[in-house]
Design an enzyme around this catalytic site. Structure first.
Site, PDB file in Angstrom:
ATOM      1  N   HIS A  77     -54.864  10.977  42.686  1.00 30.00           N
ATOM      2  CA  HIS A  77     -55.890  11.988  42.963  1.00 30.00           C
ATOM      3  C   HIS A  77     -56.504  11.777  44.339  1.00 30.00           C
ATOM      4  O   HIS A  77     -56.759  12.748  45.065  1.00 30.00           O
ATOM      5  CB  HIS A  77     -56.978  11.952  41.886  1.00 30.00           C
ATOM      6  N   HIS A 234     -53.159  20.889  37.619  1.00 31.48           N
ATOM      7  CA  HIS A 234     -53.321  19.450  37.797  1.00 31.48           C
ATOM      8  C   HIS A 234     -51.994  18.764  38.077  1.00 31.48           C
ATOM      9  O   HIS A 234     -51.932  17.822  38.876  1.00 31.48           O
ATOM     10  CB  HIS A 234     -53.985  18.802  36.587  1.00 31.48           C
ATOM     11  N   ASP A 238     -51.193  16.352  41.226  1.00 34.85           N
ATOM     12  CA  ASP A 238     -50.511  15.058  41.152  1.00 34.85           C
ATOM     13  C   ASP A 238     -49.298  15.016  42.076  1.00 34.85           C
ATOM     14  O   ASP A 238     -49.053  14.021  42.767  1.00 34.85           O
ATOM     15  CB  ASP A 238     -50.046  14.784  39.717  1.00 34.85           C
ATOM     16  N   HIS A 261     -45.072  11.596  37.606  1.00 37.33           N
ATOM     17  CA  HIS A 261     -45.138  10.653  38.718  1.00 37.33           C
ATOM     18  C   HIS A 261     -43.797   9.967  38.973  1.00 37.33           C
ATOM     19  O   HIS A 261     -43.347   9.863  40.119  1.00 37.33           O
ATOM     20  CB  HIS A 261     -46.201   9.596  38.435  1.00 37.33           C
TER      21      HIS A 261
END
Length: 305
Positions: A77, A234, A238, A261
């Protein structure tokens, strides 16, 4: 030209997974420093550069590790805020193992950065231009980088919970789009997963005040959603943060489908393993105008605050 902060910026909060209180101070840094984290609570104050090659693969966050095994977790973030505000060089002092989760989004980081302001440095900025498509896939998830004149992010997710369901969004990241469209979108999880995460020593600092928690069709977080498609927004946030571990802004189209991720890190490793798939380009004013962060103002942030 490259940028850094005009002044220090401090953030304090709790780590999402560690549950530990932590203080983060962003310091101005010299040209060509990049984004460097320094653990002030560890003897010798070891540092680590925000580099995709030093990322430990994790499905739930992005964690850096140096050669001595010292780590900093959940950097995504903050990295997204730095990328989205056009900050190229900064020293991040942190007195714990994990960047604070704050409200679960990047908005607080963005506000601190915008209020501090940026300084242009006497060194040219380079961007990473994608020359041909590179794609990775695993377990039904895919991530792709393809040529484009700006950084564009396309993302698609699908969850069984009706509160999320199937969501898809495309966004050109130039002209402050990150700040206006993505920065206030919070991390999310399924209520059914919370107990399992805590049993494995994760989400110890997680609450309904710093994450969107869903259970079927219900949103358990007070106040509900900030956007109907907050979950996919969101995931795009990311992705921007994880892409910034490439070490420079990217000119290309990122497409993620059920990616996280680990998949974005795998994509960067695949990209840089193929020298003919990318090149550095020095940014003139025309190229720079297409990068994330250019033209960001407090008005952009106030529109979502």
């Amino acid at each position: 030209m490259q940028t850094t902060l005009k002044t220090d910026v401090t953030f304090e909060g709790t780590g999402l997974h560690s549950g530990e209180d932590v203080r983060v101070v962003l310091h101005p840094a010299a040209a060509n420093s990049g984004i460097v984290f320094r653990r002030t609570d560890v003897a010798g104050r070891p540092t680590m550069r925000a580099d995709f090659r030093d990322v430990i693969v994790s499905p739930l966050n992005t964690r850096l590790s140096n050669a001595d095994g010292v780590t900093v977790s959940t950097i995504e973030h903050l990295m997204a805020a730095l990328a989205g505000c056009g900050v190229h060089n900064v020293l991040v002092d942190i007195d714990g193992p994990e960047v604070p989760i704050l409200d679960g989004s990047a908005a607080t980081f963005v506000r601190g950065i915008v209020e501090a302001g940026l300084t242009r440095l006497s060194a040219p900025l380079q961007a990473i231009e994608i020359l041909r498509e590179v794609s990775v896939s695993e377990g039904g998830a895919t991530a792709t980088l393809a040529p484009a004149t700006t950084l564009q992010i396309d993302f698609e997710i699908e969850f069984a919970d009706a509160a999320i369901g199937r969501q898809k969004k495309t966004l050109n990241m130039a002209n402050g789009a990150f700040v206006r469209e993505l920065c206030d979108s919070r991390t999310f999880c399924r209520s059914a997963d919370v107990d399992a995460m805590r049993a494995n020593g994760l989400a110890l600092g997680g609450t309904v005040d710093n994450a969107v928690v869903v259970d079927g069709a219900d949103v358990l977080t007070p106040g509900g959603l900030r956007h109907a498609d907050e979950a996919v927004r969101h995931k795009m946030l990311d992705a921007l943060g994880d892409l910034y571990t490439a070490g420079a802004p990217i000119l290309g189209r990122y497409t993620g489908s059920r990616a996280g991720h680990a998949m974005t890190n795998k994509l960067l490793r695949a990209l840089f393993a193929q020298p003919d798939a990318w090149r550095f380009v020095q940014c003139d004013a025309k190229i720079a105008a297409r990068l994330p962060g250019v033209g960001v103002s407090m008005a952009d942030l106030d529109a979502v605050a």
